[in-house]
Design an enzyme around this catalytic site. Structure first.
Site, PDB file in Angstrom:
ATOM      1  N   ASP A   4      -4.099  11.855   1.223  1.00 48.43           N
ATOM      2  CA  ASP A   4      -3.675  10.700   0.439  1.00 48.43           C
ATOM      3  C   ASP A   4      -4.520  10.722  -0.838  1.00 48.43           C
ATOM      4  OD1 ASP A   4      -3.224   8.245  -0.707  1.00 48.43           O
ATOM      5  OD2 ASP A   4      -3.729   7.060   1.075  1.00 48.43           O
ATOM      6  N   LYS A  63      -1.422   4.058  -9.333  1.00 48.88           N
ATOM      7  CA  LYS A  63      -2.848   4.113  -9.633  1.00 48.88           C
ATOM      8  C   LYS A  63      -3.078   4.976 -10.864  1.00 48.88           C
ATOM      9  CE  LYS A  63      -3.394   1.798  -5.874  1.00 48.88           C
ATOM     10  NZ  LYS A  63      -3.536   2.275  -4.520  1.00 48.88           N
ATOM     11  N   TRP A 111      -7.437   2.547   3.859  1.00 40.76           N
ATOM     12  CA  TRP A 111      -6.185   3.322   3.784  1.00 40.76           C
ATOM     13  C   TRP A 111      -6.141   4.393   4.859  1.00 40.76           C
ATOM     14  CZ3 TRP A 111      -3.045   0.353   1.573  1.00 40.76           C
ATOM     15  CH2 TRP A 111      -3.424  -0.423   0.465  1.00 40.76           C
TER      16      TRP A 111
HETATM   17  C1  LIG Z   1      -3.105   1.836  -3.159  1.00 42.32           C
HETATM   18  C2  LIG Z   1      -3.304   2.833  -2.106  1.00 42.32           C
HETATM   19  C3  LIG Z   1      -2.397   2.980  -1.046  1.00 42.32           C
HETATM   20  C4  LIG Z   1      -1.203   2.075  -0.860  1.00 42.32           C
HETATM   21  O1  LIG Z   1      -0.206   2.430  -1.728  1.00 42.32           O
HETATM   22  P1  LIG Z   1       1.244   1.749  -1.700  1.00 42.32           P
HETATM   23  O2  LIG Z   1       1.948   2.548  -2.733  1.00 42.32           O
HETATM   24  O3  LIG Z   1       1.056   0.309  -2.059  1.00 42.32           O
HETATM   25  O4  LIG Z   1       1.811   1.920  -0.347  1.00 42.32           O
HETATM   26  C5  LIG Z   1      -2.633   3.970  -0.118  1.00 42.32           C
HETATM   27  N1  LIG Z   1      -3.689   4.790  -0.227  1.00 42.32           N
HETATM   28  C6  LIG Z   1      -4.589   4.677  -1.234  1.00 42.32           C
HETATM   29  C7  LIG Z   1      -5.747   5.612  -1.306  1.00 42.32           C
HETATM   30  C8  LIG Z   1      -4.419   3.698  -2.201  1.00 42.32           C
HETATM   31  O5  LIG Z   1      -5.301   3.585  -3.200  1.00 42.32           O
END
Ligand SMILES: *Cc1c(COP(=O)(O)O)cnc(C)c1O
Length: 362
Positions: free
Chosen positions: A173, A197, A104
């Protein structure tokens, strides 16, 4: 398990608290006496206004945010943030530092590079397959921000403490550990988390932006890609994903009222992770893939002695009502995602299964 439900260890979309699902089910056809489903009401109605405002207030309370911080909801997932961040914050020509701790982070870096922005990868754990969180790296004092991924969902690593940036805003993030533990938000210019998540179903990204970051945003970017639009319109410049935000609001209420806040949430999460890591450490059969001091409390990644055994393990687990244990397709192996809504009893059931499986196959 109740209603033929299984123990859900999915990485995302992931488990939601049963209380939340039931409350949503109970009010699905007639939301608060409106005579309409939550999926049928106007986003301009008083009912949705209350949902939005309550979600924002609860997020602020849970994270101890003062009036410098704005809580907003943006569609496009965490992935859209990878491109919005450099677009919004790097227009002045200032550079940015990125720490690369996995898939990511790499995607976030790529989206800044595509736009021709000046960025530096200040540290990376790629040399050891992203199995650890880097320590002691130099940062550029003139950066507009330092970008990190707080929890690496695929590799099972997590920042136990955030890096010291000496005043440069952190941008994080937090998709896969948001609302799982308390932290000091003050050093963060922007925090973002895809909902699917830890805080809801898929469909929205919650972002927390500090007031001073708004000054970096140029006027010549598309309206819907500017954080200023979301702040000034209370996330309702266009139609927001009402149902997802409703569930997010219920999840935040659950964290606050049923769990008792983030300190409590953190205690439960630590207990769950310890059960699994202790089992892995005491076994020659299971092998953790993350370095011990970098281990994630949310995604426990591990291997078995062979890929064939892993396949059998994942299948046998499912037959025992333990789902979602397959590792990410890019790395293989096994992964137990134990987000907020995955209960202690779910983890205990998994540990029991793992012990029995080892006895029969070790
Ligand atoms: C799942 C995830 C993403 C991607 O998320 P989307 O909502 O599918 O764009 C980005 N960063 C992390 C840390 C993730 O776990």
């Amino acid at each position: 398990m109740k209603d033929n439900r299984i123990y859900n260890f999915n990485a995302g979309p992931a488990a939601l608290p049963i209380d939340v699902l039931q409350e949503a089910q109970n009010s699905f056809l007639n939301f608060k006496g409106s005579g309409m489903s939550i999926t049928e009401i106007s986003h301009r109605s008083k009912w949705f206004d209350e949902i939005m405002n309550d979600a924002v207030i609860r997020a602020k309370r849970l994270l101890n945010l003062d009036e410098k911080f704005h809580v907003i909801f943006i569609q496009g997932g965490a992935s859209l943030q990878f491109c919005m961040i450099p677009m919004n914050f790097l227009a002045t020509g200032k550079p940015a530092d990125y720490i690369n701790t996995g898939t990511w982070s790499s995607k976030a870096i790529k989206e800044a590079q595509i736009q021709g922005k000046l960025i530096q990868v200040a540290a990376s754990s790629e040399d050891k397959g992203f199995s650890y969180i880097p320590k002691d790296f130099p940062l550029n004092k003139d950066s507009a921000y330092v970008h990190i991924t707080s929890n690496n969902t695929i590799k099972g690593t997590q920042w136990a403490e955030f890096p010291e940036t000496n005043g440069v805003p952190l941008v994080a993030d937090m998709s896969s550990d948001f609302m799982s533990r308390p932290f000091d938000a003050q050093p963060f210019g922007l925090i973002y988390a895809g909902s699917q998540k830890n805080i809801g179903p898929a469909g929205v990204c919650m972002a927390i932006i500090r007031e001073d970051m708004l000054d970096l945003i140029p006027d010549n970017i598309p309206t819907i890609l500017s954080y200023k639009t979301f702040v000034s319109k209370n996330s309702m410049f266009n139609t927001p994903p009402c149902f997802t935000i409703y569930i997010v609001q219920l999840v935040l209420k659950w964290v606050e009222e049923t769990i008792g806040g983030l300190e409590k949430m953190d205690q439960i999460n630590r207990k769950k992770a310890k059960l699994l890591y202790d089992l892995i450490d005491s076994s020659d059969f299971y092998r953790g893939t993350a370095e011990p001091d970098s281990r994630s409390l949310m995604n426990v990644t591990f291997r078995l002695p062979s890929e064939n055994l892993e396949k059998i393990f994942i299948q046998a687990a499912l037959e025992n009502d333990l789902g979602g244990l397959k590792g990410h397709r890019s790395v293989g192996g096994c992964r137990a995602s134990i987000y907020n809504a995955t209960s202690l009893s779910a983890v205990e059931a998994l540990c029991d299964f793992m012990k029995t499986f080892e006895k029969n196959n070790g």
